[in-house]
Write a protein that holds these residues in place. Structure first.
Motif, PDB file in Angstrom:
ATOM      1  N   GLU A 164     -69.511  63.730  -0.409  1.00 23.97           N
ATOM      2  CA  GLU A 164     -70.905  63.873  -0.002  1.00 23.97           C
ATOM      3  C   GLU A 164     -71.013  64.704   1.278  1.00 23.97           C
ATOM      4  OE1 GLU A 164     -73.644  62.745  -1.658  1.00 23.97           O
ATOM      5  OE2 GLU A 164     -72.172  62.290  -3.231  1.00 23.97           O
ATOM      6  N   PRO A 165     -72.121  65.457   1.426  1.00 20.46           N
ATOM      7  CA  PRO A 165     -72.290  66.251   2.650  1.00 20.46           C
ATOM      8  C   PRO A 165     -72.458  65.360   3.873  1.00 20.46           C
ATOM      9  CG  PRO A 165     -74.267  66.337   1.284  1.00 20.46           C
ATOM     10  CD  PRO A 165     -73.222  65.655   0.471  1.00 20.46           C
ATOM     11  N   MET A 166     -71.681  65.666   4.916  1.00 18.05           N
ATOM     12  CA  MET A 166     -71.717  64.884   6.147  1.00 18.05           C
ATOM     13  C   MET A 166     -71.973  65.747   7.376  1.00 18.05           C
ATOM     14  SD  MET A 166     -71.150  61.774   5.143  1.00 18.05           S
ATOM     15  CE  MET A 166     -70.674  60.912   6.638  1.00 18.05           C
ATOM     16  N   ASN A 167     -71.815  67.059   7.235  1.00 19.84           N
ATOM     17  CA  ASN A 167     -71.876  67.950   8.393  1.00 19.84           C
ATOM     18  C   ASN A 167     -72.507  69.263   7.967  1.00 19.84           C
ATOM     19  OD1 ASN A 167     -71.261  68.800  11.072  1.00 19.84           O
ATOM     20  ND2 ASN A 167     -69.467  69.896  10.320  1.00 19.84           N
ATOM     21  N   LEU A 168     -73.275  69.865   8.871  1.00 19.23           N
ATOM     22  CA  LEU A 168     -73.906  71.154   8.612  1.00 19.23           C
ATOM     23  C   LEU A 168     -73.314  72.187   9.558  1.00 19.23           C
ATOM     24  CD1 LEU A 168     -76.207  72.354   6.808  1.00 19.23           C
ATOM     25  CD2 LEU A 168     -77.717  72.075   8.790  1.00 19.23           C
ATOM     26  N   VAL A 169     -72.954  73.344   9.020  1.00 24.06           N
ATOM     27  CA  VAL A 169     -72.351  74.427   9.797  1.00 24.06           C
ATOM     28  C   VAL A 169     -73.203  75.680   9.634  1.00 24.06           C
ATOM     29  CG1 VAL A 169     -70.319  75.890  10.113  1.00 24.06           C
ATOM     30  CG2 VAL A 169     -70.042  73.477   9.500  1.00 24.06           C
ATOM     31  N   ALA A 170     -73.520  76.331  10.748  1.00 24.81           N
ATOM     32  CA  ALA A 170     -74.315  77.558  10.713  1.00 24.81           C
ATOM     33  C   ALA A 170     -73.622  78.619  11.560  1.00 24.81           C
ATOM     34  CB  ALA A 170     -75.724  77.307  11.238  1.00 24.81           C
ATOM     35  N   LYS A 187     -73.658  76.221   5.534  1.00 23.61           N
ATOM     36  CA  LYS A 187     -72.982  75.428   4.505  1.00 23.61           C
ATOM     37  C   LYS A 187     -72.965  73.967   4.925  1.00 23.61           C
ATOM     38  CE  LYS A 187     -68.351  76.078   6.467  1.00 23.61           C
ATOM     39  NZ  LYS A 187     -66.925  76.407   6.216  1.00 23.61           N
ATOM     40  N   CYS A 188     -72.840  73.092   3.936  1.00 20.88           N
ATOM     41  CA  CYS A 188     -72.584  71.674   4.175  1.00 20.88           C
ATOM     42  C   CYS A 188     -71.097  71.406   3.992  1.00 20.88           C
ATOM     43  CB  CYS A 188     -73.384  70.806   3.207  1.00 20.88           C
ATOM     44  SG  CYS A 188     -75.163  70.812   3.485  1.00 20.88           S
ATOM     45  N   GLU A 189     -70.573  70.443   4.736  1.00 25.19           N
ATOM     46  CA  GLU A 189     -69.185  70.017   4.592  1.00 25.19           C
ATOM     47  C   GLU A 189     -69.118  68.510   4.411  1.00 25.19           C
ATOM     48  OE1 GLU A 189     -66.813  73.299   7.372  1.00 25.19           O
ATOM     49  OE2 GLU A 189     -67.350  71.342   8.213  1.00 25.19           O
ATOM     50  N   ASP A 190     -68.085  68.059   3.674  1.00 26.55           N
ATOM     51  CA  ASP A 190     -67.861  66.616   3.570  1.00 26.55           C
ATOM     52  C   ASP A 190     -67.066  66.132   4.778  1.00 26.55           C
ATOM     53  OD1 ASP A 190     -65.184  67.217   3.117  1.00 26.55           O
ATOM     54  OD2 ASP A 190     -65.183  66.624   1.017  1.00 26.55           O
ATOM     55  N   ASN A 194     -64.457  69.935   3.604  1.00 26.40           N
ATOM     56  CA  ASN A 194     -64.599  70.740   2.392  1.00 26.40           C
ATOM     57  C   ASN A 194     -66.047  71.181   2.218  1.00 26.40           C
ATOM     58  OD1 ASN A 194     -61.843  70.321   1.277  1.00 26.40           O
ATOM     59  ND2 ASN A 194     -62.509  68.185   1.188  1.00 26.40           N
ATOM     60  N   PRO A 195     -66.308  72.446   1.921  1.00 26.84           N
ATOM     61  CA  PRO A 195     -67.682  72.882   1.650  1.00 26.84           C
ATOM     62  C   PRO A 195     -68.256  72.149   0.444  1.00 26.84           C
ATOM     63  CG  PRO A 195     -66.248  74.769   2.028  1.00 26.84           C
ATOM     64  CD  PRO A 195     -65.358  73.573   1.899  1.00 26.84           C
ATOM     65  N   VAL A 196     -69.499  71.730   0.583  1.00 22.13           N
ATOM     66  CA  VAL A 196     -70.194  71.008  -0.479  1.00 22.13           C
ATOM     67  C   VAL A 196     -71.316  71.897  -1.007  1.00 22.13           C
ATOM     68  CG1 VAL A 196     -71.452  68.927  -1.109  1.00 22.13           C
ATOM     69  CG2 VAL A 196     -69.698  68.827   0.680  1.00 22.13           C
ATOM     70  N   GLY A 197     -71.323  72.156  -2.299  1.00 23.96           N
ATOM     71  CA  GLY A 197     -72.352  73.004  -2.878  1.00 23.96           C
ATOM     72  C   GLY A 197     -72.168  74.459  -2.472  1.00 23.96           C
ATOM     73  N   LYS A 198     -73.189  75.256  -2.743  1.00 27.00           N
ATOM     74  CA  LYS A 198     -73.126  76.673  -2.431  1.00 27.00           C
ATOM     75  C   LYS A 198     -73.684  76.949  -1.031  1.00 27.00           C
ATOM     76  CE  LYS A 198     -73.427  78.486  -7.150  1.00 27.00           C
ATOM     77  NZ  LYS A 198     -74.182  79.370  -8.075  1.00 27.00           N
ATOM     78  N   PRO A 199     -72.994  77.762  -0.234  1.00 26.34           N
ATOM     79  CA  PRO A 199     -73.568  78.183   1.043  1.00 26.34           C
ATOM     80  C   PRO A 199     -74.829  79.011   0.809  1.00 26.34           C
ATOM     81  CG  PRO A 199     -71.224  78.674   0.924  1.00 26.34           C
ATOM     82  CD  PRO A 199     -71.657  78.324  -0.456  1.00 26.34           C
ATOM     83  N   TRP A 200     -75.635  79.146   1.839  1.00 29.85           N
ATOM     84  CA  TRP A 200     -76.826  79.979   1.720  1.00 29.85           C
ATOM     85  C   TRP A 200     -77.000  80.810   2.982  1.00 29.85           C
ATOM     86  CZ3 TRP A 200     -76.725  74.762   2.427  1.00 29.85           C
ATOM     87  CH2 TRP A 200     -77.424  74.211   3.503  1.00 29.85           C
ATOM     88  N   LYS A 201     -77.851  81.793   2.885  1.00 33.15           N
ATOM     89  CA  LYS A 201     -78.050  82.757   3.964  1.00 33.15           C
ATOM     90  C   LYS A 201     -79.512  82.759   4.382  1.00 33.15           C
ATOM     91  CE  LYS A 201     -76.937  87.572   5.177  1.00 33.15           C
ATOM     92  NZ  LYS A 201     -76.367  88.837   4.653  1.00 33.15           N
ATOM     93  N   ILE A 202     -79.724  82.791   5.697  1.00 28.89           N
ATOM     94  CA  ILE A 202     -81.064  82.832   6.271  1.00 28.89           C
ATOM     95  C   ILE A 202     -81.166  84.083   7.136  1.00 28.89           C
ATOM     96  CG2 ILE A 202     -82.715  81.655   7.762  1.00 28.89           C
ATOM     97  CD1 ILE A 202     -81.208  79.046   7.139  1.00 28.89           C
ATOM     98  N   SER A 203     -82.268  84.763   7.042  1.00 26.28           N
ATOM     99  CA  SER A 203     -82.515  85.916   7.916  1.00 26.28           C
ATOM    100  C   SER A 203     -83.513  85.480   8.981  1.00 26.28           C
ATOM    101  CB  SER A 203     -83.064  87.096   7.110  1.00 26.28           C
ATOM    102  OG  SER A 203     -83.236  88.221   7.949  1.00 26.28           O
ATOM    103  N   ASP A 268     -66.524  83.784   1.756  1.00 24.81           N
ATOM    104  CA  ASP A 268     -67.765  83.169   1.286  1.00 24.81           C
ATOM    105  C   ASP A 268     -67.979  81.737   1.758  1.00 24.81           C
ATOM    106  OD1 ASP A 268     -68.040  85.538  -0.150  1.00 24.81           O
ATOM    107  OD2 ASP A 268     -67.155  84.687  -1.974  1.00 24.81           O
ATOM    108  N   ARG A 269     -66.933  81.096   2.315  1.00 30.47           N
ATOM    109  CA  ARG A 269     -67.064  79.712   2.763  1.00 30.47           C
ATOM    110  C   ARG A 269     -66.780  79.559   4.264  1.00 30.47           C
ATOM    111  NH1 ARG A 269     -68.910  79.805  -1.646  1.00 30.47           N
ATOM    112  NH2 ARG A 269     -68.643  78.293  -3.355  1.00 30.47           N
ATOM    113  N   ALA A 270     -65.858  80.335   4.776  1.00 34.18           N
ATOM    114  CA  ALA A 270     -65.557  80.278   6.211  1.00 34.18           C
ATOM    115  C   ALA A 270     -66.298  81.348   6.997  1.00 34.18           C
ATOM    116  CB  ALA A 270     -64.053  80.420   6.449  1.00 34.18           C
ATOM    117  N   PHE A 271     -66.805  82.373   6.302  1.00 30.42           N
ATOM    118  CA  PHE A 271     -67.620  83.424   6.901  1.00 30.42           C
ATOM    119  C   PHE A 271     -66.864  84.213   7.974  1.00 30.42           C
ATOM    120  CE2 PHE A 271     -70.715  79.743   6.275  1.00 30.42           C
ATOM    121  CZ  PHE A 271     -70.969  80.077   4.948  1.00 30.42           C
TER     122      PHE A 271
END
Length: 710
Positions: A164-170, A187-190, A194-203, A268-271
């Motif tokens: 389950e997602p426990m942490n948010l990384v931006a 991205k969310c991390e457990d 571990n990345p949870v779900g698909k990362p997303w991008k914000i402008s 795509d996950r560590a950016f």
């Protein structure tokens, strides 16, 4: 088919199938059914996992404890069980060995092995903490009791997936222009990273005025919140900042998941912007070396993601020790330190049995200078008595294995001009975001910030060659280190006429505890050492209120393997109470710092060269703190510990523990400072002047030196 054909070894079934959550507790039942020959008296089977896995270590004596394993033969034969970390051919080392004694197995009879047998109260077998597409329990059989093991054609596999997602990384760019939009990747991390779900991008809308900014981010679906790394907005000309992790392995050698998955994770996950791949040379076949080159060529996209081909020269420390070998482009040569795990007839290239041969072969075969070596500490460590100024522009100070400032001292003591970098050396398939998991790795993997004009191979390569790089313990800390004469980190300047003023600007990911201007001192009769010329803080002794104390332990037992230091222990507060506390570098959720009462903490902790600790927030000023660990004990008055404390030195490699005061919470994450050394303070010859940044949360960063020559 002949009755004794080599593939008639029997078969195995597994109760775990499909997907299993990383780090979860499971009961896994493996049933081996004997083949035509059965298993003779004192024959055995092996159940083997990869070296990289950090699944729970099997035990056979405590039915109520974690990771309890049992085995039963269907015909009542007695079975002897043992576990060994290295009882099979690398990378398949971690082995449960099940010997048939006082009996034998005929065709069709079975051995049922229960990993995580919960019948006696055990919580089960703790699964690997990192994701893997095909986690395999490899099964081998010694059917004739000759200790010759044959591998079953098919062994059980299942997929390890995030929890389950426990942490948010931006993650945002470290440097931006005014009024320009800022891309933020989220991205969310457990709990295990571990990345949870698909990362997303914000402008995000850019900032008008120059300054340092952090953008708050909230994930509406999970309710998790965070903020980005610091973004320095400036209209001044200068190089961009790119983040790199160029040191790690995939499953083709001793890591996890494929080389394609490895690079996709980095991008795509560590950016990260820059990546490299480093398999152990003695495990790289000719076919995999070709695949490495084909893969790096395919992933390298100027302006988006830069990758370099390479391999790790993995010679014994007595022959020179670990070096990463990189090439600017594909087509470089592979000179193995040995052929321990490859066909000795493979490849017509010469071998390099020691670093002298390695240096010589690289110079002769690649005279254009498009090759680079990076000495580092892994299982074995690089002996810097052997060094090439031409080939080795940088040294790795930090990785998931730990922090190794003594590598810098080794280099500086010999007069080498080197830059300072950090990488992950990860084996878990997570380059650029390499959590240590539950294994012997003691630290979060490092990152290198590269100062370059463009994200291209040429510009990134030139930055490494000119030492325009700096290292962090994985946090995207911004450092600008220069002189009032316009020189940048990596430069070599003369102090013949005058001594410049050194300037540093830091924007951290947490409050800055201190910044040290350092030099390596060689003058006089004393033993050379790393000296902090000047330590700068955002606060003074008068800002300390006596209600906030940091206890820190650090160091390693030895330089090589077996360096782990156990710091299990706790503390008791007298004449005060604990309002709250912050664990530092407790990366393994199984080894926690926990509050027992309003006066007591207990913890399990290990270091492998880096630091760990705890920050205490007390209800009021004063009181006494009694700290006891397996290594040492100390007692400190909370309001009299000062800004630095007096470390207790414990031998080994930098083993020590200390306690000191901190200012009130929510201190500044930014610091600017300058320092002009007097000429008489300088060594004759090179002075590798650099800065070391320490944040309250335990993260660190090191600039590459500016070499001031007297």
């Amino acid at each position: 088919m002949p009755p004794f054909a080599s593939d008639d070894l029997g078969k195995v079934t597994c109760s775990l199938r499909g997907s299993v959550v990383a780090g979860s507790w499971q009961t896994c039942v493996l049933t081996y059914t004997a083949g035509f020959a059965g298993i003779d008296d004192t024959g055995s089977i092996k159940i083997v996992c990869r070296y990289a896995t950090d699944s729970g270590s099997p035990q056979f004596d405590e039915p109520s404890a974690p990771n309890y394993v049992t085995a039963v033969a269907s015909n009542g034969a007695h079975l002897a069980l043992r576990y060994d970390l290295k009882d099979n051919r690398r990378p398949w080392g971690k082995t449960i060995h099940i010997k048939v004694v006082q009996g034998y197995l005929k065709k069709g009879e079975t051995i049922t092995v229960t990993l995580g047998d919960a019948s006696g109260g055990s919580p089960g077998w703790r699964q690997q903490t990192f994701c893997e597409d095909t986690f395999e329990l490899k099964v081998l059989v010694d059917r004739y009791a000759t200790y010759v093991y044959e591998e079953l054609r098919r062994s059980p596999t299942y997929r390890i997936v995030p929890g389950e997602p426990m942490n948010l990384v931006a993650i945002a760019p470290s440097l931006a222009k005014p009024k320009r939009k800022i891309p933020v990747r989220v991205k969310c991390e457990d709990v295990w990273g571990n990345p949870v779900g698909k990362p997303w991008k914000i402008s995000e809308r850019g900032f008008v005025e120059p300054g340092t900014y952090r953008i708050p981010i909230v994930d509406e679906e999970t309710g998790l919140a965070t903020e980005t790394n610091p973004i320095v907005v400036s209209a001044e000309p200068g190089p961009q900042r790119f983040w790199a992790d160029i040191h790690g392995q995939s499953e083709e050698t001793i890591g996890t998941n494929s080389i394609d998955s490895y690079f996709r994770f980095a991008r795509d996950r560590a950016f990260v912007d820059v990546c490299g791949h480093q398999g152990n040379d003695f495990q790289i076949t000719d076919e995999f070396w070709q695949q490495i080159n084909e893969t790096t060529a395919r992933f390298n996209k100027p302006g988006r993601f830069v990758v370099f081909p390479g391999w790790e020269w993995s010679g014994n420390t007595g022959l020179g020790g670990d070096r990463n070998v990189f090439f600017k482009t594909e087509g470089g040569s592979l000179f193995r330190s040995s052929r321990a795990l490859v066909d000795r007839e493979t490849n017509s290239n010469l071998d390099a049995p020691n670093t002298a041969a390695l240096f010589d072969l690289l110079r002769k075969t690649h005279p254009d200078g498009d090759e680079m070596l990076v000495p580092h500490v892994g299982g074995r460590y690089a002996d810097l008595a052997s060094h090439s100024n031409q080939l080795e522009p940088v040294v790795e100070v930090h990785s998931a294995w730990g922090t190794f400032e003594w590598m810098l001292e080794d280099a500086f003591s010999r007069g080498y001009r080197i830059g300072i970098v950090a990488n992950s050396d990860g084996h878990k398939g997570r380059p650029g975001a390499s959590y240590p998991g539950a294994s012997t790795f003691g630290s979060y993997g490092g990152l290198t910030c590269v100062l370059a004009d463009q994200l291209t191979r040429d510009d990134i390569w030139n930055a490494y060659q000119s030492r325009r790089v700096y290292a962090t313990t994985g946090a995207r800390i911004f450092i600008d280190f220069s002189t009032d004469t316009g020189h940048q980190m990596g430069d070599v300047i003369s102090a013949k006429q005058s001594v410049p003023t050194f300037r540093v600007r830091v924007a951290g990911t947490a409050p800055i505890e201190r910044v040290e201007f350092r030099n390596y001192m060689r003058s006089g009769k004393s033993v050379p050492f790393m000296h902090a010329w000047k330590t700068v803080r955002n606060y003074s002794h008068h800002d300390l209120e006596g209600d906030r104390v940091k206890i820190v332990w650090q160091g390693a037992t030895v330089r090589g393997r077996g360096r782990q230091v156990n710091w299990d222990g706790g503390l008791v507060v007298k004449r005060n109470r604990i309002a709250s506390f912050q664990p530092l570098n407790f990366w393994n959720p199984e080894k926690r710092c926990e509050q027992i009462s309003d006066r007591e903490l207990k913890w399990q902790s290990l270091t492998t060269g880096g630091t760990a600790g705890v920050i205490l927030n007390l209800e009021k000023s004063g009181g006494t703190i009694d700290v006891k660990t397996t290594q040492a004990s100390l007692t400190v008055r909370a309001d009299q510990a000062g800004t630095r404390g007096e470390p207790i030195l414990l031998g080994g490699v930098g083993k020590q523990i200390q306690a000191y005061q901190l200012p009130p919470e929510d201190g500044s994450c930014e610091l600017t400072a300058e320092f002009q050394p007097m000429k008489q303070m300088l060594n004759k010859g090179d002075n590798p002047i650099h800065v070391c940044v320490v944040q309250e949360d335990g993260h660190m960063a090191w600039s590459s030196p500016i070499y001031l020559v007297r």
